[in-house]
Design an enzyme around this catalytic site. Structure first.
Site, mmCIF file in Angstrom:
data_model
loop_
_atom_site.group_PDB
_atom_site.id
_atom_site.type_symbol
_atom_site.label_atom_id
_atom_site.label_comp_id
_atom_site.label_asym_id
_atom_site.label_seq_id
_atom_site.Cartn_x
_atom_site.Cartn_y
_atom_site.Cartn_z
ATOM 1 N N LYS A 1 0.894 -1.606 0.217
ATOM 2 C CA LYS A 1 0.224 -0.046 -0.157
ATOM 3 C C LYS A 1 1.362 1.537 0.092
ATOM 4 O O LYS A 1 1.619 1.410 0.712
ATOM 5 C CB LYS A 1 -0.793 0.393 1.673
ATOM 6 N N THR B 1 -2.674 -5.460 0.709
ATOM 7 C CA THR B 1 -2.011 -4.523 0.651
ATOM 8 C C THR B 1 -3.825 -3.643 1.861
ATOM 9 O O THR B 1 -2.998 -2.693 3.094
ATOM 10 C CB THR B 1 -2.254 -3.503 -0.520
ATOM 11 N N ARG C 1 28.224 35.688 -6.834
ATOM 12 C CA ARG C 1 26.565 34.780 -7.241
ATOM 13 C C ARG C 1 26.208 35.078 -5.993
ATOM 14 O O ARG C 1 26.635 33.957 -5.424
ATOM 15 C CB ARG C 1 26.789 34.238 -8.429
ATOM 16 N N GLN D 1 28.486 21.711 -7.296
ATOM 17 C CA GLN D 1 29.773 20.721 -7.424
ATOM 18 C C GLN D 1 30.277 20.772 -6.275
ATOM 19 O O GLN D 1 30.827 19.486 -5.512
ATOM 20 C CB GLN D 1 30.580 19.835 -8.936
ATOM 21 N N HIS E 1 19.656 29.118 -10.367
ATOM 22 C CA HIS E 1 19.417 30.327 -11.187
ATOM 23 C C HIS E 1 18.952 31.575 -10.521
ATOM 24 O O HIS E 1 17.662 31.994 -10.338
ATOM 25 C CB HIS E 1 19.862 29.884 -12.157
#
Ligand SMILES: O=c1[nH]c(=O)c2[nH]c(=O)[nH]c2[nH]1
Length: 297
Positions: free
Chosen positions: A12, A57, A175, A218, A246
């Protein structure tokens, strides 16, 4: 040549449950979404519709509620383990289970008299997750967090990338960096203080996000994963998925205004998508623990 049944599981999905711990007047609520799936020999129902091996289920759903009533709800990890252990063992056809839980946050409402005993306000969109994969006696626990949205308004650069055909991105030494962290980490065992570990691991990730002077998302991702593994020997590996949300500097020149990194357009798409796993090179891999995880994390 024949056609045979491959790997399968059933159960379920998305059993929504709110548990209220009323053991003191200061209630504790736990709001979860539980997906219970059993693994084993259920070939008869797939082949012929013979359901004699099938724990319905509907029964799995009821069991979620019943176990919360009988044993309470402490952490998503402990509950997922308890659910898996309930089904794996007593029934010979059930050889394994996959239990996945999402937990939604509620904060206590603060009144002039302090934190209220039994009134709550829904928290942020952040979700705590747990995934237990039980195969016989083997138990793998993967905890995680999704929708951990973070932003730093400086301390992030991106430059030095190759100017290949169609490159137009301008190098920047300042940034906004923002992301919504989805992370899952696999523990080496099950003897863990789940709440303490979750809180500490989340804090380590946030601290690294804040303090690493970033040259790429990264680099930030790896630093976050590395810090978790360094601080937590009980974690074997961590997978991270981090969209680069961004923020583009708005050009205000045509109105005679400069824009020294103050006004940004927050784009929702497209977004960069940085994903990696960070692991101990000596940790035994457990690839099946991740079975059924949709996407990278
Ligand atoms: O941190 C980043 N990593 C990238 O790979 C990338 N690519 C890009 O256009 N901007 C960024 N930022």
């Amino acid at each position: 040549m024949g056609i045979v049944l491959g790997p399968n599981q059933y159960g379920k999905a998305e059993v929504r449950m709110v548990h209220v711990d009323r053991s003191t007047p200061v209630h504790v609520i736990t709001d979860v979404n539980v997906t219970s799936q059993l693994i084993g020999d259920f070939s008869s129902t797939f082949a012929t519709g013979d359901n004699s091996a099938i724990i319905a289920t509907d029964t799995q759903k009821n069991t979620v509620y019943a176990l919360a009533r009988t044993g309470g709800f402490s952490t998503v990890e402990e509950f997922a383990l308890r659910l898996a252990r309930h089904f794996v063992g007593p029934y010979p056809q059930v050889t394994g289970a996959r239990m996945e839980i999402e937990q939604y946050g509620w904060d206590r409402i603060h009144t002039p008299d302090g934190a209220h005993d039994h009134s709550f306000v829904r928290g942020s969109a952040e979700v705590r997750t747990a995934l237990v994969m039980k195969d016989g006696d083997d138990e793998q626990v993967i905890s995680g967090v999704a929708g951990l949205v973070v932003l730093k308004s400086t301390g992030s650069e991106f430059w030095g990338f190759p100017d290949v055909p169609y490159t137009s991105l301008v190098e920047t030494t300042d940034r906004i960096m923002a992301t919504s962290v989805t992370a899952r980490w696999r523990y080496t065992g099950v003897d863990v203080d789940w709440d303490a570990a979750f809180t500490a691991i989340r804090a380590v990730m946030l601290e690294k996000f804040a303090t690493v002077h970033s040259l790429s998302l990264q680099q930030t991702l790896f630093a976050m994963g590395e810090a978790v593994l360094t601080a937590h020997p009980e974690v074997a590996e961590i997978r991270l998925s981090m969209p680069n949300k961004h923020h583009f500097l708005v050009d205000l020149e045509k109105w005679g205004l400069d824009n020294p990194n103050m006004v940004f357009y927050a784009a929702d798409r497209p977004y960069g998508l940085i994903e990696a796993s960070v692991l101990r090179d000596d940790a035994p891999p457990a690839p099946t623990a991740w079975d059924g995880v949709a996407g990278f994390v």
